[in-house]
Write a protein that holds these residues in place. Structure first.
Motif, PDB file in Angstrom:
ATOM      1  N   VAL A 111      -7.279   4.945  -3.116  1.00  0.00           N
ATOM      2  CA  VAL A 111      -5.701   4.588  -2.746  1.00  0.00           C
ATOM      3  C   VAL A 111      -5.704   4.064  -1.569  1.00  0.00           C
ATOM      4  O   VAL A 111      -6.408   4.855  -0.488  1.00  0.00           O
ATOM      5  CB  VAL A 111      -5.479   6.457  -2.692  1.00  0.00           C
ATOM      6  N   ALA A 112      -5.298   2.808  -1.080  1.00  0.00           N
ATOM      7  CA  ALA A 112      -5.333   2.402   0.129  1.00  0.00           C
ATOM      8  C   ALA A 112      -4.431   2.862   1.010  1.00  0.00           C
ATOM      9  O   ALA A 112      -4.189   3.025   2.349  1.00  0.00           O
ATOM     10  CB  ALA A 112      -4.617   0.482   0.765  1.00  0.00           C
ATOM     11  N   GLU A 113      -2.737   2.743   0.120  1.00  0.00           N
ATOM     12  CA  GLU A 113      -1.560   3.789   0.943  1.00  0.00           C
ATOM     13  C   GLU A 113      -1.180   4.044   0.185  1.00  0.00           C
ATOM     14  O   GLU A 113      -0.575   3.769  -1.361  1.00  0.00           O
ATOM     15  CB  GLU A 113      -0.580   2.077   1.517  1.00  0.00           C
ATOM     16  N   LEU A 114      -0.085   5.576   0.658  1.00  0.00           N
ATOM     17  CA  LEU A 114       0.208   6.421   0.129  1.00  0.00           C
ATOM     18  C   LEU A 114       1.334   6.458   1.736  1.00  0.00           C
ATOM     19  O   LEU A 114       1.142   6.961   2.668  1.00  0.00           O
ATOM     20  CB  LEU A 114       0.317   7.582  -0.527  1.00  0.00           C
ATOM     21  N   MET A 115       2.749   6.196   1.081  1.00  0.00           N
ATOM     22  CA  MET A 115       3.793   6.489   1.954  1.00  0.00           C
ATOM     23  C   MET A 115       5.247   6.750   1.308  1.00  0.00           C
ATOM     24  O   MET A 115       5.750   6.154   0.708  1.00  0.00           O
ATOM     25  CB  MET A 115       4.204   4.986   2.560  1.00  0.00           C
ATOM     26  N   VAL A 116       5.708   7.849   1.770  1.00  0.00           N
ATOM     27  CA  VAL A 116       7.090   8.517   2.039  1.00  0.00           C
ATOM     28  C   VAL A 116       7.472   8.199   3.220  1.00  0.00           C
ATOM     29  O   VAL A 116       7.851   8.324   4.236  1.00  0.00           O
ATOM     30  CB  VAL A 116       6.841   9.265   1.331  1.00  0.00           C
ATOM     31  N   ASP A 117       9.157   7.643   2.810  1.00  0.00           N
ATOM     32  CA  ASP A 117       9.870   7.512   4.179  1.00  0.00           C
ATOM     33  C   ASP A 117      10.067   9.001   4.520  1.00  0.00           C
ATOM     34  O   ASP A 117      10.377   9.936   3.910  1.00  0.00           O
ATOM     35  CB  ASP A 117      12.048   7.548   3.453  1.00  0.00           C
ATOM     36  N   PRO A 118       9.784   9.144   5.729  1.00  0.00           N
ATOM     37  CA  PRO A 118      10.402  10.592   6.550  1.00  0.00           C
ATOM     38  C   PRO A 118      11.278  11.573   5.936  1.00  0.00           C
ATOM     39  O   PRO A 118      11.334  12.894   6.435  1.00  0.00           O
ATOM     40  CB  PRO A 118      10.287  10.364   7.508  1.00  0.00           C
ATOM     41  N   ALA A 119      11.981  11.008   5.859  1.00  0.00           N
ATOM     42  CA  ALA A 119      13.815  11.331   5.703  1.00  0.00           C
ATOM     43  C   ALA A 119      13.479  11.887   3.398  1.00  0.00           C
ATOM     44  O   ALA A 119      14.694  12.618   3.215  1.00  0.00           O
ATOM     45  CB  ALA A 119      14.943  10.484   6.069  1.00  0.00           C
ATOM     46  N   HIS A 120      12.770  11.265   3.230  1.00  0.00           N
ATOM     47  CA  HIS A 120      12.598  12.122   1.636  1.00  0.00           C
ATOM     48  C   HIS A 120      11.364  12.834   2.002  1.00  0.00           C
ATOM     49  O   HIS A 120      11.014  12.858   0.875  1.00  0.00           O
ATOM     50  CB  HIS A 120      12.162  11.034   0.818  1.00  0.00           C
ATOM     51  N   GLN A 121      10.419  13.119   2.804  1.00  0.00           N
ATOM     52  CA  GLN A 121       9.622  14.071   2.458  1.00  0.00           C
ATOM     53  C   GLN A 121       9.666  15.700   1.945  1.00  0.00           C
ATOM     54  O   GLN A 121      11.028  15.642   2.400  1.00  0.00           O
ATOM     55  CB  GLN A 121       8.337  13.628   3.530  1.00  0.00           C
ATOM     56  N   ARG A 122       8.960  16.122   1.652  1.00  0.00           N
ATOM     57  CA  ARG A 122       9.017  17.742   0.948  1.00  0.00           C
ATOM     58  C   ARG A 122       9.602  17.221   0.158  1.00  0.00           C
ATOM     59  O   ARG A 122      10.332  18.655  -0.487  1.00  0.00           O
ATOM     60  CB  ARG A 122       9.327  18.062   2.317  1.00  0.00           C
ATOM     61  N   ARG A 123       9.803  16.198  -1.070  1.00  0.00           N
ATOM     62  CA  ARG A 123      10.946  16.438  -2.521  1.00  0.00           C
ATOM     63  C   ARG A 123       9.781  15.959  -3.742  1.00  0.00           C
ATOM     64  O   ARG A 123      10.051  15.758  -4.647  1.00  0.00           O
ATOM     65  CB  ARG A 123      11.503  15.397  -2.307  1.00  0.00           C
ATOM     66  N   GLY A 124       8.481  16.088  -3.568  1.00  0.00           N
ATOM     67  CA  GLY A 124       7.290  15.689  -4.247  1.00  0.00           C
ATOM     68  C   GLY A 124       6.729  14.425  -4.764  1.00  0.00           C
ATOM     69  O   GLY A 124       6.685  14.464  -5.779  1.00  0.00           O
ATOM     70  N   ILE A 125       8.183  13.570  -3.515  1.00  0.00           N
ATOM     71  CA  ILE A 125       7.982  12.170  -4.539  1.00  0.00           C
ATOM     72  C   ILE A 125       6.226  11.826  -3.485  1.00  0.00           C
ATOM     73  O   ILE A 125       5.746  10.472  -4.369  1.00  0.00           O
ATOM     74  CB  ILE A 125       9.153  11.548  -3.336  1.00  0.00           C
ATOM     75  N   GLY A 126       5.801  12.228  -2.796  1.00  0.00           N
ATOM     76  CA  GLY A 126       3.914  11.776  -2.334  1.00  0.00           C
ATOM     77  C   GLY A 126       3.352  12.160  -3.717  1.00  0.00           C
ATOM     78  O   GLY A 126       2.312  11.259  -4.326  1.00  0.00           O
ATOM     79  N   ARG A 127       3.589  13.574  -4.168  1.00  0.00           N
ATOM     80  CA  ARG A 127       2.777  14.611  -5.116  1.00  0.00           C
ATOM     81  C   ARG A 127       2.729  13.480  -6.823  1.00  0.00           C
ATOM     82  O   ARG A 127       2.170  13.287  -7.161  1.00  0.00           O
ATOM     83  CB  ARG A 127       3.290  15.741  -5.351  1.00  0.00           C
ATOM     84  N   SER A 128       4.124  12.881  -6.667  1.00  0.00           N
ATOM     85  CA  SER A 128       4.717  12.897  -7.874  1.00  0.00           C
ATOM     86  C   SER A 128       4.074  11.021  -7.823  1.00  0.00           C
ATOM     87  O   SER A 128       3.011  10.394  -8.771  1.00  0.00           O
ATOM     88  CB  SER A 128       6.107  12.048  -8.389  1.00  0.00           C
ATOM     89  N   LEU A 129       3.989  10.951  -7.524  1.00  0.00           N
ATOM     90  CA  LEU A 129       3.106   9.264  -6.670  1.00  0.00           C
ATOM     91  C   LEU A 129       2.091   9.406  -6.374  1.00  0.00           C
ATOM     92  O   LEU A 129       0.664   8.259  -7.930  1.00  0.00           O
ATOM     93  CB  LEU A 129       3.904   8.221  -5.622  1.00  0.00           C
ATOM     94  N   LEU A 130       1.421  10.154  -6.066  1.00  0.00           N
ATOM     95  CA  LEU A 130       0.119   9.692  -6.491  1.00  0.00           C
ATOM     96  C   LEU A 130      -0.397  10.718  -7.866  1.00  0.00           C
ATOM     97  O   LEU A 130      -1.720   9.695  -8.420  1.00  0.00           O
ATOM     98  CB  LEU A 130      -1.089  11.291  -4.977  1.00  0.00           C
ATOM     99  N   THR A 131      -0.158  11.645  -8.306  1.00  0.00           N
ATOM    100  CA  THR A 131      -0.412  11.995  -9.777  1.00  0.00           C
ATOM    101  C   THR A 131      -0.296  10.489 -10.484  1.00  0.00           C
ATOM    102  O   THR A 131      -1.513  10.404 -11.615  1.00  0.00           O
ATOM    103  CB  THR A 131       0.356  13.181  -9.945  1.00  0.00           C
ATOM    104  N   ARG A 132       0.321  10.204 -10.475  1.00  0.00           N
ATOM    105  CA  ARG A 132       0.758   8.837 -11.617  1.00  0.00           C
ATOM    106  C   ARG A 132       0.112   7.870 -11.145  1.00  0.00           C
ATOM    107  O   ARG A 132      -0.348   7.413 -11.914  1.00  0.00           O
ATOM    108  CB  ARG A 132       2.163   8.342 -11.825  1.00  0.00           C
TER     109      ARG A 132
END
Length: 181
Positions: A111-132
């Motif tokens: 996993v080279a990069e995982l980025m979530v816009d700071p204004a959109h963090q803590r909404r499960g976006i990063g976890r969903s991206l990583l899991t998928r």
């Protein structure tokens, strides 16, 4: 995850078409603490992205909200032995034991990069991206700053801290993941 977010798989060519948006996302993510990347490092992202896009087996996912790129993850399959020759690869190799090194090679996913816009963090976006992204792989690994917001997500998600090292002026921690059996 936040409603209205669309996630879609991307290959190197498709991701390259989003290079300008991806660079903007990178800047929003890595100018924040704990990273505070230098202007020189930020300016080098397009070259690093180009090198990443050329990796065999490149794969990624994008998270889009109303046409606005709010998250991205990408990587590629690990090779049969640890990479060497770059500052990052050499620092990582020096930090791991032979047992850990054995978990960082194929059939693992890098996993080279995982980025979530700071204004959109803590909404499960990063976890969903990583899991998928890691679904279907027997194992995966990534490195991040030990104080990065995502580090807590990795720990809570069952990723294992394997080693610490320094990359340029940044402390780094290596996390590995194994698919449930």
């Amino acid at each position: 995850m936040h409603r209205g977010i669309i996630m879609r798989r991307t290959d190197a060519i498709q991701l390259g078409r989003h290079a300008t948006q991806l660079e903007s996302l990178y800047r929003r993510c890595f100018t924040e603490p704990p990273w505070r990347e230098s202007a020189e490092r930020l300016a080098g992202f397009p070259d690093r992205l180009t090198a990443h896009l050329g990796r065999g087996g490149f794969d990624g996912l994008l998270a889009v909200d109303d046409g606005y790129l709010v998250g991205a993850i990408y990587g590629w399959p690990a090779g049969p032995e640890l990479a060497s020759g770059s500052r990052f690869d050499d620092a990582l190799a020096a930090a791991v034991t032979p047992a850990v090194a054995g978990r960082l090679v194929g059939p693992a996913l890098i996993v080279a990069e995982l980025m979530v816009d700071p204004a959109h963090q803590r909404r499960g976006i990063g976890r969903s991206l990583l899991t998928r992204f890691v679904t279907g792989w027997p194992s995966a690994w990534l490195c991040t700053h030990p104080e990065a917001p995502a580090a807590g997500m990795y720990r809570r998600g069952g990723w294992r801290e394997e080693a610490t090292f320094a990359m340029e002026e940044y402390p780094m921690v290596l996390f590995t993941w194994q698919a449930p059996v």
